[in-house]
Design a protein around this motif. Structure first.
Motif, mmCIF file in Angstrom:
data_model
loop_
_atom_site.group_PDB
_atom_site.id
_atom_site.type_symbol
_atom_site.label_atom_id
_atom_site.label_comp_id
_atom_site.label_asym_id
_atom_site.label_seq_id
_atom_site.Cartn_x
_atom_site.Cartn_y
_atom_site.Cartn_z
ATOM 1 N N THR A 135 -4.920 15.993 -8.166
ATOM 2 C CA THR A 135 -6.222 15.438 -8.495
ATOM 3 C C THR A 135 -7.103 15.437 -7.257
ATOM 4 O O THR A 135 -6.746 14.818 -6.243
ATOM 5 N N PRO A 136 -8.251 16.137 -7.288
ATOM 6 C CA PRO A 136 -9.119 16.169 -6.098
ATOM 7 C C PRO A 136 -9.705 14.791 -5.810
ATOM 8 O O PRO A 136 -10.127 14.070 -6.717
ATOM 9 N N LEU A 137 -9.727 14.445 -4.539
ATOM 10 C CA LEU A 137 -10.353 13.197 -4.103
ATOM 11 C C LEU A 137 -11.834 13.443 -3.866
ATOM 12 O O LEU A 137 -12.239 14.569 -3.560
ATOM 13 N N PRO A 138 -12.692 12.416 -3.992
ATOM 14 C CA PRO A 138 -14.118 12.625 -3.759
ATOM 15 C C PRO A 138 -14.410 12.992 -2.312
ATOM 16 O O PRO A 138 -13.624 12.715 -1.412
ATOM 17 N N ASN A 139 -15.569 13.603 -2.100
ATOM 18 C CA ASN A 139 -16.061 13.976 -0.764
ATOM 19 C C ASN A 139 -15.077 14.861 -0.008
ATOM 20 O O ASN A 139 -14.899 14.721 1.205
ATOM 21 N N SER A 140 -14.442 15.783 -0.712
ATOM 22 C CA SER A 140 -13.494 16.719 -0.105
ATOM 23 C C SER A 140 -12.450 16.001 0.733
ATOM 24 O O SER A 140 -12.100 16.433 1.833
ATOM 25 N N GLY A 141 -11.944 14.900 0.207
ATOM 26 C CA GLY A 141 -10.955 14.115 0.942
ATOM 27 C C GLY A 141 -9.530 14.558 0.707
ATOM 28 O O GLY A 141 -8.605 13.827 0.991
ATOM 29 N N GLY A 142 -9.350 15.774 0.158
ATOM 30 C CA GLY A 142 -8.014 16.263 -0.131
ATOM 31 C C GLY A 142 -7.676 16.050 -1.588
ATOM 32 O O GLY A 142 -8.561 15.937 -2.439
ATOM 33 N N THR A 143 -6.387 16.015 -1.886
ATOM 34 C CA THR A 143 -5.930 15.836 -3.263
ATOM 35 C C THR A 143 -4.823 14.795 -3.306
ATOM 36 O O THR A 143 -4.134 14.545 -2.312
ATOM 37 N N LEU A 144 -4.691 14.194 -4.492
ATOM 38 C CA LEU A 144 -3.544 13.322 -4.746
ATOM 39 C C LEU A 144 -2.576 14.093 -5.624
ATOM 40 O O LEU A 144 -3.003 14.784 -6.531
ATOM 41 N N PRO A 145 -1.285 14.040 -5.384
ATOM 42 C CA PRO A 145 -0.620 13.173 -4.414
ATOM 43 C C PRO A 145 -0.368 13.800 -3.051
ATOM 44 O O PRO A 145 0.137 13.122 -2.162
ATOM 45 N N ASP A 146 -0.730 15.072 -2.828
ATOM 46 C CA ASP A 146 -0.372 15.723 -1.560
ATOM 47 C C ASP A 146 -0.924 15.010 -0.331
ATOM 48 O O ASP A 146 -0.259 14.927 0.694
ATOM 49 N N GLU A 158 9.883 4.111 -0.151
ATOM 50 C CA GLU A 158 9.909 5.405 -0.835
ATOM 51 C C GLU A 158 8.503 5.723 -1.333
ATOM 52 O O GLU A 158 7.818 4.871 -1.897
ATOM 53 N N LEU A 159 8.084 6.959 -1.133
ATOM 54 C CA LEU A 159 6.770 7.410 -1.612
ATOM 55 C C LEU A 159 6.988 7.948 -3.021
ATOM 56 O O LEU A 159 7.325 9.111 -3.228
ATOM 57 N N ARG A 160 6.779 7.103 -4.002
ATOM 58 C CA ARG A 160 7.180 7.419 -5.374
ATOM 59 C C ARG A 160 6.221 8.341 -6.097
ATOM 60 O O ARG A 160 6.584 8.982 -7.051
ATOM 61 N N ASN A 161 4.973 8.382 -5.675
ATOM 62 C CA ASN A 161 3.952 9.114 -6.436
ATOM 63 C C ASN A 161 3.617 10.467 -5.784
ATOM 64 O O ASN A 161 2.472 10.871 -5.750
ATOM 65 N N ASP A 178 0.829 -1.215 0.000
ATOM 66 C CA ASP A 178 0.000 0.000 0.000
ATOM 67 C C ASP A 178 0.858 1.258 0.000
ATOM 68 O O ASP A 178 0.499 2.254 -0.626
ATOM 69 N N ALA A 179 1.994 1.231 0.685
ATOM 70 C CA ALA A 179 2.885 2.397 0.706
ATOM 71 C C ALA A 179 3.413 2.706 -0.688
ATOM 72 O O ALA A 179 3.503 3.869 -1.081
ATOM 73 N N ARG A 180 3.738 1.677 -1.446
ATOM 74 C CA ARG A 180 4.269 1.902 -2.798
ATOM 75 C C ARG A 180 3.206 2.428 -3.756
ATOM 76 O O ARG A 180 3.522 3.070 -4.757
ATOM 77 N N ARG A 181 1.928 2.164 -3.484
ATOM 78 C CA ARG A 181 0.847 2.670 -4.338
ATOM 79 C C ARG A 181 0.385 4.065 -3.922
ATOM 80 O O ARG A 181 -0.381 4.700 -4.646
ATOM 81 N N ALA A 182 0.792 4.525 -2.759
ATOM 82 C CA ALA A 182 0.297 5.808 -2.240
ATOM 83 C C ALA A 182 0.486 6.920 -3.268
ATOM 84 O O ALA A 182 1.561 7.106 -3.816
#
Length: 200
Positions: free
Chosen positions: A78-89, A194-197, A61-65
């Protein structure tokens, strides 16, 4: 002429009983030593296997983060649904040293296959939260490892926002408990991912 039946004298009998007792005690001690050694080896192997598997599950799961599909530029938010923040931040967050949450798009979505067809980016994947409480490590409240605790460290800064990697440390205790005659010392397992994304 009288016939006398001859048997063991009392002294001979006591010596025979003493020698037999010593032999029986020696064999019993050897058996018990072998039995407890076998139990400890089995428990140690189980602890090592459990620690390795738990780190593999968390590491996947860490590598997919922060994954946002194949076609999105690395510097795109990219905004996450339901105001869950953004990816990748907001791909990796934590509220305490004993928990961590990973967010990523559904693996395989937002990509083009070999035939040239593309799939829409699917951000409906629920967050994956690992937590450590009551001597159990859980994934989304489903226990994955008992008799264990977890600590998470963000590298290099200690901040989830600016981290480029995480270190997960798992400590596993003897599952037989403190009542065991010879409990094993707790074992510690650690993995750095490592958080690659993420944006740098």
């Amino acid at each position: 002429m009288k016939n006398y039946s001859r048997g063991f004298s009392l002294v001979e009998l006591m010596v025979a009983v003493l020698i037999s007792s010593i032999l029986i005690l020696g064999v019993t001690d050897l058996f018990m030593s072998s039995y407890f050694s076998s139990r400890n080896n089995t428990e140690l192997a189980q602890m090592q296997e459990s620690g390795r598997i738990a780190l593999e599950i968390i590491g996947a799961d860490a590598r997919r983060a922060g994954y946002q599909g194949c076609g999105i530029a690395a510097d795109t938010e990219t905004p996450l649904p339901n105001s869950g923040g953004t990816l990748p931040d907001d791909a990796v967050t934590s509220t305490a040293a004993s928990n961590i949450t990973f967010r990523y798009a559904v693996p395989g979505s937002g990509c083009t296959d070999a035939t040239g067809s593309s799939t829409a980016l699917d951000l409906t994947n629920p967050p994956i939260t690992y937590s450590s409480a009551n001597n159990t490590i859980s994934r989304n409240d489903d226990p994955i490892l008992d008799d264990a605790s977890m600590a998470v460290e963000f590298l290099p800064s200690g901040s989830a926002v600016s981290a480029t990697a995480i270190r997960v440390t798992i400590t596993i205790s003897d599952s037989r408990g403190a009542n065991e005659i010879t409990p094993l010392n707790a074992r510690t397992f650690s993995g750095t991912y490592e958080l690659r994304n993420r944006l740098l």
